[in-house]
Structures are given as C-alpha cells and as structure tokens.
Motif scaffolding. Structure first.
Motif, PDB file in Angstrom:
ATOM      1  N   SER A  17      13.669  11.471  16.151  1.00  0.00           N
ATOM      2  CA  SER A  17      13.447  11.638  14.715  1.00  0.00           C
ATOM      3  C   SER A  17      13.183  13.102  14.367  1.00  0.00           C
ATOM      4  CB  SER A  17      12.257  10.774  14.288  1.00  0.00           C
ATOM      5  OG  SER A  17      11.847  11.095  12.978  1.00  0.00           O
ATOM      6  N   ARG A 593      11.671  -2.946  12.136  1.00  0.00           N
ATOM      7  CA  ARG A 593      11.634  -1.486  12.175  1.00  0.00           C
ATOM      8  C   ARG A 593      11.188  -0.927  13.519  1.00  0.00           C
ATOM      9  NH1 ARG A 593      14.598   0.879   8.811  1.00  0.00           N
ATOM     10  NH2 ARG A 593      13.385   2.767   9.196  1.00  0.00           N
ATOM     11  N   SER A 617      12.587   6.221  15.609  1.00  0.00           N
ATOM     12  CA  SER A 617      12.408   5.111  14.668  1.00  0.00           C
ATOM     13  C   SER A 617      13.454   5.095  13.568  1.00  0.00           C
ATOM     14  CB  SER A 617      11.003   5.181  14.056  1.00  0.00           C
ATOM     15  OG  SER A 617      10.807   6.421  13.395  1.00  0.00           O
ATOM     16  N   HIS A 618      14.058   6.246  13.245  1.00  0.00           N
ATOM     17  CA  HIS A 618      15.061   6.289  12.181  1.00  0.00           C
ATOM     18  C   HIS A 618      16.328   5.509  12.537  1.00  0.00           C
ATOM     19  CE1 HIS A 618      16.227   9.357  15.037  1.00  0.00           C
ATOM     20  NE2 HIS A 618      17.422   9.437  14.473  1.00  0.00           N
ATOM     21  N   ASN A 621      17.055  -0.043  12.022  1.00  0.00           N
ATOM     22  CA  ASN A 621      17.171  -0.451  10.629  1.00  0.00           C
ATOM     23  C   ASN A 621      17.594  -1.909  10.555  1.00  0.00           C
ATOM     24  OD1 ASN A 621      17.473  -0.522   7.837  1.00  0.00           O
ATOM     25  ND2 ASN A 621      19.506   0.403   7.877  1.00  0.00           N
ATOM     26  N   SER A 622      16.626  -2.792  10.717  1.00  0.00           N
ATOM     27  CA  SER A 622      16.861  -4.245  10.638  1.00  0.00           C
ATOM     28  C   SER A 622      17.962  -4.696  11.592  1.00  0.00           C
ATOM     29  CB  SER A 622      17.205  -4.666   9.205  1.00  0.00           C
ATOM     30  OG  SER A 622      16.169  -4.350   8.322  1.00  0.00           O
ATOM     31  N   MET A 644      22.799  -2.872  13.847  1.00  0.00           N
ATOM     32  CA  MET A 644      21.942  -2.818  12.674  1.00  0.00           C
ATOM     33  C   MET A 644      22.581  -3.533  11.482  1.00  0.00           C
ATOM     34  SD  MET A 644      19.450  -1.269  14.007  1.00  0.00           S
ATOM     35  CE  MET A 644      19.364  -0.613  15.678  1.00  0.00           C
ATOM     36  N   ASP A 645      21.750  -3.772  10.500  1.00  0.00           N
ATOM     37  CA  ASP A 645      22.217  -4.467   9.306  1.00  0.00           C
ATOM     38  C   ASP A 645      23.280  -3.657   8.551  1.00  0.00           C
ATOM     39  OD1 ASP A 645      21.878  -6.775   7.485  1.00  0.00           O
ATOM     40  OD2 ASP A 645      21.166  -5.270   6.075  1.00  0.00           O
ATOM     41  N   ASP A 646      23.244  -2.343   8.695  1.00  0.00           N
ATOM     42  CA  ASP A 646      24.226  -1.503   8.000  1.00  0.00           C
ATOM     43  C   ASP A 646      25.522  -1.341   8.785  1.00  0.00           C
ATOM     44  OD1 ASP A 646      23.470   0.179  10.036  1.00  0.00           O
ATOM     45  OD2 ASP A 646      22.610   1.730   8.747  1.00  0.00           O
ATOM     46  N   GLU A 665      23.215   6.859  19.043  1.00  0.00           N
ATOM     47  CA  GLU A 665      23.769   6.084  17.940  1.00  0.00           C
ATOM     48  C   GLU A 665      25.280   5.952  18.094  1.00  0.00           C
ATOM     49  OE1 GLU A 665      23.719   6.182  13.015  1.00  0.00           O
ATOM     50  OE2 GLU A 665      23.275   7.990  14.179  1.00  0.00           O
TER      51      GLU A 665
END
Length: 860
Positions: A17, A593, A617-618, A621-622, A644-646, A665
């Motif tokens: 982060s 989270r 932590s960033h 996201n769900s 993630m949800d996105d 990522e």
C-alpha cells in the motif's frame, strides 16, 4: 550536488500500500513496490511476467450485472489421470475433462437429475455453494436444497441425484439426524399406535382458559333444529371469541348418538370453518377433531336431544406446523412439513397432510414403541404388585394405556405378569411412573431387561427430521476421518452432522458407539452460521461470526464421546471457500477487506487468525472466489489467487520457513471470475472485453489472454472458436523455434490473415489479447550525509535493470529494445526531479519479462 546509488535487490514482499511511503526504515519497503501488475513473485524474489490465458471454452453466456455469478468452478479429481473441472451454473452443470497437458474438453452438460427434475442450482446463490468429493461422487450443498450427488458413471458421463439416507432392511427406519424444534412441554398426541391416516395433535403443558366461557353448559331438550347457547353468551346473533384455538366438546348422561351437532365459526388460521360431529352416547364425550376453533358463531343440533353438555376443551394447543399457502380440501398442500418424518419415542411417523398449526395426519408403518434406554428400567417392591418404570421424559399424566413387551422377570414377578396391556398409574417424576403387574413381588430389585413400551399416549418425547424444506439443509460439507461431515442448516446454523465411520449415508446417532454418527452444536453463547468445513490436522470450522474447530486427539479418532467444538477467533468468514497454503488455512474475513491465516500455535495450544493482507490491503476488495495452485506458473512455490468483485485478481504466496510473503495483482482485458486449481494447473472463468464468459487456463510463457493456438494454413489461422469477426487481436507467430510478435490484426471470415508474412516461414500462431505487465517502485529513498532524503527534491539520473530472458521493456517510458531474449543488466538514463521519484518498468508487448532488481542513481 550529491549522487547516491540505491539498490532494489528483490521484490520479495510484492505490491504494498502507498500508506507505507514513510516506512523507509523497514526491510519491507526496500523489498517491495507500489505496483506489481501481471507479475508473479518468484521464490528468489524476482518479478516475472505471468503466464497467458489459453482459451478452452465459450459458455455462450453474457455478463449480467444483476447476477454476476454465472458459473462456479470446482475440481473433480479421481486420480492423476482422470481429472475434471465442474462448472455449476443456473439449473445446469457442465463437466470438462482434462485429457492431457494441452487438451481440456467439455464431456457432459446436465440440466436435470436422474428423475428428470430441474436442477435446484440458482444463479443468486452460486458463490455460496460448497462441495466435497470422494471417488466418483461429489456432494454439493446449500441450505436451500437437499444435498446433491454428482456421480461419474463413465470416463465421459455424469449424473445428478439427491442425497438419500440409508434405511433399515425393512425400510421402516431412516438413518437420518433428528432434532427437537418444539418449545419445552409441547406434547405430541397421536390417535393410534399404527396405521395410515392417523390424526396427531399438538398442545402445550397447562390448561387453556378463556374469561367468560365455562368449560361445560347444559342445553335443554328438543326435537327440532335449534341454535344453542354456550354458557349463555352464544345465540343466533352473538359470537364467542376464544383467545387460543380450542376443541368444542359435548357430553351427556343419556344416549344422544342419533343427533348431529354442527359447529360454525373460524379456525386457528382465521378462516371460516364448519364441522359436523355425531352426538355423544350415554356417559361419553365427543369433540371436534378436524378444526380448532378461535371463534364460534353458531352451534346447531339436528334430531331429538336430551341433557347435552357443551363446552370448550381444556387443552392448550401449540402452534408448530407450517401452513404455507391456501387451505384446500381441509389441508395445506403446500406446507413445508408435508413429507417430513417425526419420531415418537424413536418410532417414525410420516406426515401426509397438515390440517392446522397443531394438527396433522400421519402414516405409521411400525407400531409406536419406545425402547427404554436406561439399564434395569423396572423396579419391584417386596410384597407389592406396583412396579416402577423409568422412562426418560415420558410425558404421561396418569391413566394412559400402554403395552409392554420384551420385559424380563423382576423381583419374582414373571415376565408374562409384566408384559401386555397396562395402565400408567402414579406419576413419580418426569422420568418415572408406576404400573400394576399381574402379581406381587417377593423381593425389591432393579431389572426388567430391555422392555419396549407400545402406546400412543401423549408425550413430550418426540423430535423431527433435521433436514427438510422447513428446517433447511446443510451449507457446508467435507470428509474428515472417514466420515462425511455436514454443517449449518437454516434451523441449526451452528450444528455439525458427522456420518457413521465409512458409512456416508448413515447419520443415525444410535447409542453413541465409537463408529456411530455424531451430532454437535457449537453452544458457545453466540449462534455461529457455519459456512465452510476444512479437513486439516483438525476439522476446522468457519462461520459467519467466528472460527472454531473440532480437535483431533493424538492416536485417537473423533468419537461421539470425545467430540467437541472449540471456539477460537471472532472474525468470521465471508462466502469465499478457505484454502490450505504453506501449512495454514487462509480465509477472507466477513467484512471482505482482510485476508487472514488460520494457524495452530503450539505455544498457545490454540488457533490464531493473523491478518496477512495488512501491508497490501488496497488489493483486497470483496473477494468472491479463491484457489491455491501448488507449483503453479512453473514455479516451485504455492500461489493463492483471489478474484475480486471488480474482476481483478490478487495473488498471494508465502514461505513460512524463509519468513517471506508477497502480494501482486492480475488484470485482464475484461474481468476474472471463478477460479479452480487442478494440481499445478490453474483454470479461470473470464469475461472478455465483449462481456462473453470463457473458460481459460493460465499456461505457457505467452503474453496473451484468451489465446488460441493454431496452424497457419493458406496464410491464415482460424480463430472462430474464440473470436468474432471485426474483433482486434494480437498475434505471435512461430517457426517452431522462435516466437515473433507480429502486431494487431482484425478478424475476418473467422480467421486472421497473415499473408503479409507468407515468406517468413511461420507454421503456427498464437492469437489473443495482449496485456501490460508493470512494476512501479516505492519512492526511491536513502540517507545522505545530512540524514534521510525523504521528501527532498531529487532526481533519478540513471537506472541499471537486472533482467532474465527479457525482451522489449520500458523504464520510465524509455524503451530498451532487445531483438531476442536477454539476460543481464541494461542501463537507462533519465531526466526530471520529484519529491517522490519512482522507477516504472513495464512491458506492453506480449513477450517474456523477468526483473530481478535494479539500481537507481539519485541526485540530491
């Protein structure tokens, strides 16, 4: 002006982060970056470009924002040679066979079960489904449907059926779990010990009463139809309202069996009701049996009657049975209690219809008998014919008729003088009563063997099958110590059901022998909604409000007498299946989270749930889906991938022995969805740029997503299985030894035209979508002669990048053009000043890339 050379020796802590910008004093700062995109962190600490995504299958499904979960992938592994990917979808299951290292193909699509019924799988809940597999059978669970079995019947055939419990050889006992859902003191009162269509009523302890309504009222004689009164308050124009549902009773000291009594009013559901009953014989009582009335508007009598006494019954009826839907033909055909099994002291009764919240009709295939469960349940008293009977929670009031069988002699009273029809006499306590034997005892002793009591007397000793449409079904399933374990029904969200050892369809708890089934409830003060079970060193239990476990003891199996649930940590798990990695179980906290690892610590003799995503932590996201691939991406480490949800993905790897862990990522030209690992292979559902759902595999050092591999024929490669006409794609061609990126092409007539390269000698091509891989460093920082340079205006004058097998990268937008894969160091000169100077290393072309580290020269 001062120059400082600052090394970045590794990326072993991955992407962190930007909140750590000021933590220049830590080893995490110098071994991490602010962005590590589409790169994996190797065991040595290098950042290597991820593998591409090979296209396998087009689902012909479009992304739907209202129902984003359209396929949930699960592994099905019979052995190393027979492996499958199972896609559970809305009312559908697709089965993909992994044929070899390059071929995965659809072998079965199932839309109905073996009875031609529609599959219960619903796109609203797909993410919440859990599975467990043993051999050729996979068990699929969710609280809204009975567990389903996906059974492999051949190498390429599967079928789906409903989980059914084993039964006794005569089919008169189902080996299923039962539970007590009724309030304390609720009494079950069947009308017979056996037969079909037996009426059963429920009532509570105590005597019903209503102000202003007496229990008996005498009516005058007459020979013509009349409106009678109840305690003087009921006439043709008046109404009696009862506070609780009641029977209407009639007695007489003369014979009135030739008349008909009609009671009109409202039943327990507030629905207009009318019931006709035959009048009472001399010194007899009759009562309404079909309805329980809460309102009476008229009582009429047809025929000549004398001295009839009418009143309301004294039983306090309980509200229990489901009355969903509309009452039709005297019953509620849509009741979720219809078809449910009740047990009366251990004997089963099948509910065939529900008349009201307190009245049902049942079929009793085996005579209602209660086997007395205590040792020596009969006690004789010297010189008396009274025998004390110990029957736990008997529920009798005295005067009930019972039939005793299988009793042996006690205190000199022969078995024949105990067995047979008896009457319950004095009630000693809740567990003990007296009967009168056929002879007096000549000694006082305990005995009687193992007698059974046949009776249909009202009792509080009854229970209901634990799984049903009314009570819900298990949410979680796992195999542990050769038991099939279920947990988390709607009615009992914190209960665990463990099968008999090796008998996965037998959940009869029996007499608590070591191998028999086990039922446990997490009675910890909080109601834990169990969501997942993980079999590890112990049986780990993940609930919506905390983490628990069932311990495994040294050299001992879990048995009914030593099994216990221990509460550990209070974080709760979201609807993402926990996974094992590096000796721990990682799970997503209920908030969506934080990711934590559930690990047993010998020093505390307990489990701890330590956050492992704090510095990154960033990226969390769900999360929706998670899988762990061991030795994935052609690396020796294990990697956990979380979708993630996105639609982006976070990648985690850990090596506890070397005290290192990292996050990075993954992104794609679209969005990732469900993911599953099969040994060292990783498969993922992907919605492409056109929102088409496709099954892909992370494989090959090809920098393309959703790529297909094909032969070049007639200067073209066919791509119609993956791409529509007019879509822009990227092409990498090969002559069998060298890969060459040819650039972007537009699909036409189902193929990509490569005639411009007809003389290049290419034989095959990879066609897909390229993606960008990128590293963005933390602000380059160090200490100068005057102290830390943090926040000072400074510039990076050059960067030396150490690479391995890398082509065509850029450093702060300045290209390093390499004609072939390069291993070694390259220097790039840069300009510009900043208070937070950073190094960005990226690659846009679909080629190889590995960065081991770099050295920055900073001018202060």
């Amino acid at each position: 002006m001062q120059k400082v050379r600052i090394p970045q020796n590794s990326f072993q802590f991955g992407e962190v982060s930007d909140s750590l910008k000021m933590r220049t004093d830590t080893g995490v700062y110098t071994g991490s970056a602010q962005k590590v995109e589409n790169m994996i962190i190797t065991a040595e600490g290098s950042a290597k470009k991820r593998t591409g995504l090979k296209h396998i299958y087009d689902y012909s499904v479009n992304y739907d924002a209202s129902y984003p979960n359209q396929s949930h992938l699960f592994p099905f592994i019979f052995d190393n040679n027979e492996q499958y990917i199972i896609s559970i979808e809305h009312q559908k299951v697709r089965c993909f066979r992994i044929v070899d290292s390059t071929t995965t193909t659809l072998v079965a699509t199932i839309t109905s079960d073996i009875n031609s019924a529609t599959l219960p799988f619903d796109k609203v809940y797909l993410q919440q489904y859990t599975t467990a597999q043993m051999g050729d059978v996979m068990f699929i669970c969710h609280p809204l449907f009975a567990p389903r079995l996906l059974t492999r019947t051949s190498l390429t055939d599967f079928e789906i059926s409903t989980y059914t419990f084993d039964t006794r050889a005569d089919n008169k006992q189902i080996y299923q779990p039962y539970s007590k859902y009724q309030a304390v003191g609720v009494t079950l009162d069947p009308a017979a010990t056996s037969g079909s269509g037996v009426s059963v009523q429920l009532y509570s302890t105590g005597t019903a009463d209503d102000d202003g309504v007496a229990q008996e009222q005498t009516y005058t004689s007459g020979s013509t139809p009349s409106n009678l009164t109840l305690n003087g308050v009921l006439a043709s124009s008046n109404t009696v309202t009862l506070s609780i549902p009641r029977d209407i009773t009639f007695t007489s000291d003369t014979d009135n069996s030739g008349v008909t009594l009609t009671i009109t009013g409202e039943n327990a559901n507030g629905i207009a009701a009318q019931e006709n009953i035959t009048g009472p014989a001399a010194n007899a009582t009759v009562s309404t049996s079909f309805f329980k009335f809460t309102k009476i508007t008229a009582i009429t009598v047809s025929g000549y009657y004398t001295n009839i006494k009418a009143g309301v019954g004294s039983k306090l009826y309980a509200t229990y049975f489901d009355t969903t839907g509309t009452r039709t033909g005297g019953e509620f055909p849509d009741s979720t209690h219809k078809g449910v099994v009740l047990r009366y002291g251990g004997a089963e009764m099948d509910i065939v219809s529900v008349q009201s919240p307190n009245q049902i009709t049942v079929d009793i295939s085996e005579e209602l008998k209660i086997r007395l469960s205590v040792a020596n349940p009969l006690r004789s008293n010297d010189g008396s014919d009274k025998v004390e009977v110990t029957q736990l929670a008997h529920g009798y009031a005295g005067g009930e008729s019972i039939t005793i069988s299988d009793a042996s002699a006690v205190g000199g009273i022969n078995a024949s003088q105990i067995n047979g029809a008896r009457t319950v006499g004095t009630i000693i306590d809740d567990n003990t009563y007296e009967i009168t034997a056929g002879a007096a005892a000549n000694s006082s002793e305990d005995g009687g063997g193992f007698p059974k009591i046949a009776t249909h007397a009202a009792t509080v000793d009854w229970d209901e099958q634990a799984w049903s449409a009314k009570r819900g079904y298990p949410a979680a399933v796992a195999f542990h110590e050769n038991r099939l374990v279920f947990a988390g029904t709607l009615a009992e969200p914190d209960s665990i059901f463990m099968s008999e050892v090796g008998e996965y369809f037998n959940h009869d708890v029996g007499t608590a022998q070591d191998n028999q089934a086990i039922k446990l409830t997490a009675a910890t003060g909080d109601v834990h909604e169990i969501r997942y079970l993980i079999s590890s060193r112990d049986l780990q239990v993940f609930a919506g409000t905390g983490e628990l476990y069932i311990p495994t003891y040294l050299n001992q199996a879990i048995t009914p007498t030593n099994a216990q649930i221990r509460e550990q940590t209070p974080y709760g798990s979201s609807f993402v299946t926990p996974s094992l990695i590096d000796g721990s179980t990682i799970f997503v906290q209920a908030s969506g989270r934080i990711v934590r690892e559930y690990l047993f610590t010998d020093s505390e003799d307990a489990y701890a749930s330590t956050a492992i995503s704090t510095i990154s932590s960033h990226l969390i996201n769900s999360p929706k889906y998670m899988a762990v691939v061991h030795s994935g991406f052609n690396q020796p480490d294990s990697y956990a991938i979380m979708i993630m949800d996105d639609g982006d993905a976070a990648i985690f790897t850990s090596n506890r022995a070397e005290k290192r862990a990292s996050w990075s990522e993954f992104t794609t030209n679209g969005r990732f969805d469900s993911v599953v690992s099969i040994d060292d292979r990783l498969f993922v559902n992907v919605y492409d740029a056109n929102n088409k759902l496709k099954l892909c595999e992370f494989t090959g050092d090809i920098g393309l997503d959703s790529y297909i591999y094909g032969a070049i024929s007639g200067n073209a490669v066919t791509v119609s299985s993956a791409y529509a006409n007019s879509v822009t794609v990227d092409v990498i061609a090969t002559d069998g030894s060298t890969l060459s990126y040819l650039g972007e092409f537009t699909v036409g007539s189902g193929s990509v035209n490569l005639s411009a390269y007809s003389t290049a000698g290419f034989t095959h091509a990879y066609v897909g979508k390229k993606f960008t891989s990128k590293i963005v460093s933390n602000p380059i920082d160090a200490s100068g002669a005057a102290g830390p340079i943090t926040g000072m205006l400074r510039g990076i004058t050059n960067v030396v990048v150490d690479m391995k097998e890398t082509r065509s990268i850029k450093v702060n937008s300045k290209p390093i053009n390499l004609e072939s894969n390069f291993t070694g160091k390259k220097e790039v000169r840069l300009l510009g000043y900043s208070r937070d100077p950073q190094v960005t290393i990226e690659q846009n072309d679909p080629l190889d890339m590995q960065v081991n580290g770099f050295i920055s020269e900073v001018v202060i």
